[in-house]
Design a protein around this motif. Structure first.
Motif, mmCIF file in Angstrom:
data_model
loop_
_atom_site.group_PDB
_atom_site.id
_atom_site.type_symbol
_atom_site.label_atom_id
_atom_site.label_comp_id
_atom_site.label_asym_id
_atom_site.label_seq_id
_atom_site.Cartn_x
_atom_site.Cartn_y
_atom_site.Cartn_z
ATOM 1 N N ALA A 212 15.860 5.268 8.834
ATOM 2 C CA ALA A 212 16.489 4.514 10.120
ATOM 3 C C ALA A 212 16.139 3.122 10.285
ATOM 4 N N GLU A 213 15.268 2.334 9.811
ATOM 5 C CA GLU A 213 15.012 1.062 9.708
ATOM 6 C C GLU A 213 16.055 0.359 8.901
ATOM 7 N N LEU A 214 16.248 0.988 7.759
ATOM 8 C CA LEU A 214 17.453 0.432 6.931
ATOM 9 C C LEU A 214 18.738 0.540 7.345
ATOM 10 N N PRO B 159 12.929 -11.061 9.982
ATOM 11 C CA PRO B 159 12.379 -9.922 10.663
ATOM 12 C C PRO B 159 13.273 -9.597 12.073
ATOM 13 N N ARG B 160 13.980 -10.583 12.485
ATOM 14 C CA ARG B 160 14.697 -10.372 13.799
ATOM 15 C C ARG B 160 16.162 -9.845 13.398
ATOM 16 N N VAL B 161 16.324 -9.711 12.104
ATOM 17 C CA VAL B 161 17.432 -8.872 11.695
ATOM 18 C C VAL B 161 17.118 -7.706 10.688
ATOM 19 N N CYS B 162 16.178 -7.454 10.023
ATOM 20 C CA CYS B 162 15.788 -6.215 9.279
ATOM 21 C C CYS B 162 14.430 -6.528 9.447
ATOM 22 N N ARG B 163 13.683 -4.951 9.862
ATOM 23 C CA ARG B 163 12.291 -4.964 9.981
ATOM 24 C C ARG B 163 11.954 -4.993 8.396
ATOM 25 N N GLN B 164 10.482 -5.505 8.166
ATOM 26 C CA GLN B 164 10.276 -5.656 7.031
ATOM 27 C C GLN B 164 9.202 -4.463 6.584
ATOM 28 N N ASP B 165 8.496 -3.945 7.270
ATOM 29 C CA ASP B 165 7.866 -2.656 7.141
ATOM 30 C C ASP B 165 7.371 -2.022 8.600
ATOM 31 N N GLY B 166 7.015 -0.861 8.379
ATOM 32 C CA GLY B 166 6.826 0.087 9.492
ATOM 33 C C GLY B 166 7.932 0.901 9.930
ATOM 34 N N GLY B 167 7.841 1.647 10.684
ATOM 35 C CA GLY B 167 9.008 2.632 11.358
ATOM 36 C C GLY B 167 9.319 3.742 10.334
ATOM 37 N N SER C 152 0.739 -1.101 0.168
ATOM 38 C CA SER C 152 -0.014 0.106 0.082
ATOM 39 C C SER C 152 0.846 1.362 -0.044
ATOM 40 N N GLU C 153 0.206 2.231 -0.509
ATOM 41 C CA GLU C 153 0.794 3.680 -0.533
ATOM 42 C C GLU C 153 0.888 4.104 0.762
ATOM 43 N N GLY C 154 1.770 5.191 1.163
ATOM 44 C CA GLY C 154 1.462 5.828 2.445
ATOM 45 C C GLY C 154 2.950 5.729 3.409
ATOM 46 N N ARG C 155 3.179 6.775 3.939
ATOM 47 C CA ARG C 155 4.615 6.856 4.620
ATOM 48 C C ARG C 155 4.792 5.497 5.655
ATOM 49 N N GLU C 156 3.863 5.302 6.117
ATOM 50 C CA GLU C 156 3.880 3.895 7.223
ATOM 51 C C GLU C 156 4.349 2.579 6.609
ATOM 52 N N HIS C 157 4.314 2.541 5.165
ATOM 53 C CA HIS C 157 4.591 1.687 4.410
ATOM 54 C C HIS C 157 6.081 1.595 3.536
ATOM 55 N N LEU C 158 6.771 2.924 3.774
ATOM 56 C CA LEU C 158 7.967 3.044 3.097
ATOM 57 C C LEU C 158 9.231 1.983 3.093
ATOM 58 N N THR C 159 9.151 1.457 4.572
ATOM 59 C CA THR C 159 10.058 0.520 4.764
ATOM 60 C C THR C 159 9.798 -0.787 3.813
ATOM 61 N N GLY C 160 8.558 -1.304 3.958
ATOM 62 C CA GLY C 160 8.321 -2.108 3.032
ATOM 63 C C GLY C 160 8.446 -1.969 1.647
ATOM 64 N N TYR D 92 21.656 6.877 7.107
ATOM 65 C CA TYR D 92 21.611 7.772 5.917
ATOM 66 C C TYR D 92 20.079 8.344 5.790
ATOM 67 N N SER D 93 20.105 9.516 5.518
ATOM 68 C CA SER D 93 18.659 10.027 5.232
ATOM 69 C C SER D 93 18.244 9.578 4.102
ATOM 70 N N GLY D 94 16.880 9.268 4.084
ATOM 71 C CA GLY D 94 16.147 8.530 2.797
ATOM 72 C C GLY D 94 16.197 9.700 1.881
ATOM 73 N N GLY D 95 15.756 10.797 1.895
ATOM 74 C CA GLY D 95 15.576 11.926 0.840
ATOM 75 C C GLY D 95 16.868 12.196 0.437
ATOM 76 N N ALA D 96 17.770 12.342 1.114
ATOM 77 C CA ALA D 96 19.128 12.695 0.260
ATOM 78 C C ALA D 96 19.712 11.443 -0.539
ATOM 79 N N GLY D 97 19.109 10.580 -0.466
ATOM 80 C CA GLY D 97 19.441 9.389 -1.390
ATOM 81 C C GLY D 97 20.491 8.678 -0.501
ATOM 82 N N TYR D 98 20.488 7.285 -0.928
ATOM 83 C CA TYR D 98 21.585 6.578 -0.515
ATOM 84 C C TYR D 98 22.050 5.264 -1.362
#
Length: 357
Positions: free
Chosen positions: A257-259, A245-253, A152-160, A222-228
């Motif tokens: 920062a999660e990356l 999921p114990r190593v990397c969060r799959q969605d949310g946050g 889904s679209e939305g900032r809460e799903h940018l990690t996913g 690294y800042s997501g907006g500045a590009g990484y």
């Protein structure tokens, strides 16, 4: 006399009524203008207060964040013709060699609602210099084109969205590029400067680069907006080992920062990307903000390179790589300034600004 008196009374009444209505109208206008001005002032103060009093985590996760405020008044504009056939007779052999030898895949985070307002202008400006260019959305659009992911679209799903995008890139393009850059549809990137910086590193190293923030994650993130930018080894670790999921969060946050937490858990290192003079190359704001200062309070606490309150060019590298919060009009302006505008009679030589040089 009676008739004349009556007529006079009527005229007096009409004149008084008109005068009263006029005064009422002026008072109403004054009240409306005062209210309007107060609304504008309140909105401006609320926006500045919003930036200054919140941590970056709150800024990036709040629904009324800087992107929302910036996008609210953004209207579609027609693409501007940037005719590179009139390009200056520069000797670009070094840049062409780097383009051939340092292959950069760019994937741009966008959405269906932003294709005509933002993404098309990214496509027509800086992104055409990527070796491979992909636009990631939640809906497949074969004419643009975009790759639609099942999220889904939305900032809460940018990690996913980010995790799925890197998986898609790995599965389809891992052997066609050496470096893999994520950017937003309001990020502007100077690819020649990126390749020059990357020239000192190997894609086989577990590293990634961007605008370094020193909080939340031990080694920073690294800042997501500045590009990484991820090396091929970093991408490989993310996709082959980061699905736990114990190593990397799959969605949310907060996506960036999660990356960052994920990269640290995978043994992928952050690296100082400032130039040999200590000046920044990746930027989470637009050029004017970094040139003139005026950062929100949280920025001084987050920036790993010691953001200064002084104004001027001494904090920005001549070989800057990226800027964020760049609206479409400014993207075309940057295209003109960087690739077309020249002072006659001055030939710019190469500077050696990589730390290893």
């Amino acid at each position: 006399d009676l008739f004349g008196g009556t007529q006079s009374s009527r005229l007096t009444f009409v004149f008084g009524l008109a005068f009263g209505l006029g005064i009422s109208f002026l008072l109403a206008c004054f009240t409306s203008l005062t209210s309007f001005r107060k609304t504008i002032d309140h909105t401006s103060n609320t926006f500045r207060s919003f930036l200054d009093t919140r941590s970056l985590m709150q800024v990036t996760t709040n629904q009324k964040d800087m992107h929302d405020i910036m996008d609210k008044n953004l209207r579609p504009i027609k693409p501007v013709l940037v005719d590179d056939s009139h390009f200056h007779h520069d000797n670009n052999s070094v840049a062409k060699d780097l383009e051939k030898n340092i292959r950069v895949l760019c994937w741009v985070m966008t959405g269906p609602q932003n294709l005509d307002k933002k993404a098309i202008h990214v496509k027509k400006t800086w992104a055409k210099r990527c070796n491979i260019l992909i636009f990631i959305s939640s809906v497949t659009n074969t004419s643009f084109p975009t790759i639609g992911l099942n999220i889904s679209e939305g900032r809460e799903h940018l990690t996913g969205k980010t995790m799925q995008a890197f998986r898609y890139v790995y599965e389809h393009y891992k052997d066609q590029a050496d470096w893999f850059m994520k950017a937003d549809d309001d990020t502007y990137v100077i690819l020649e400067n990126l390749r020059y910086f990357l020239n000192d590193y190997k894609p086989s190293e577990p590293v990634y680069f961007g605008h370094h923030f020193k909080t939340i994650v031990k080694q920073g993130y690294y800042s997501g907006g500045a590009g990484y930018v991820l090396s091929k080894e970093a991408l490989t670790r993310l996709v082959t080992k980061g699905n736990n999921p114990r190593v990397c969060r799959q969605d949310g946050g907060a996506e960036d920062a999660e990356l960052g937490k994920c990269m640290e858990n995978l043994g992928v290192k952050t690296v100082n990307s400032t130039d040999a003079l200590g000046r920044s190359r990746f930027h989470c704001f637009d050029p004017e903000t970094h040139l003139f200062g005026g950062y929100p309070d949280w920025y001084y606490q987050y920036d790993a390179n010691g953001a200064k309150k002084i104004m001027g060019t001494e904090s920005i590298s001549d070989y800057a790589i990226s800027f964020h919060y760049v609206p479409p009009q400014k993207m075309y302006a940057l295209e003109f300034y960087i690739y077309h505008l020249r002072p006659y009679g001055i030939e710019s030589g190469h500077q050696h600004l990589n730390v290893h040089n």
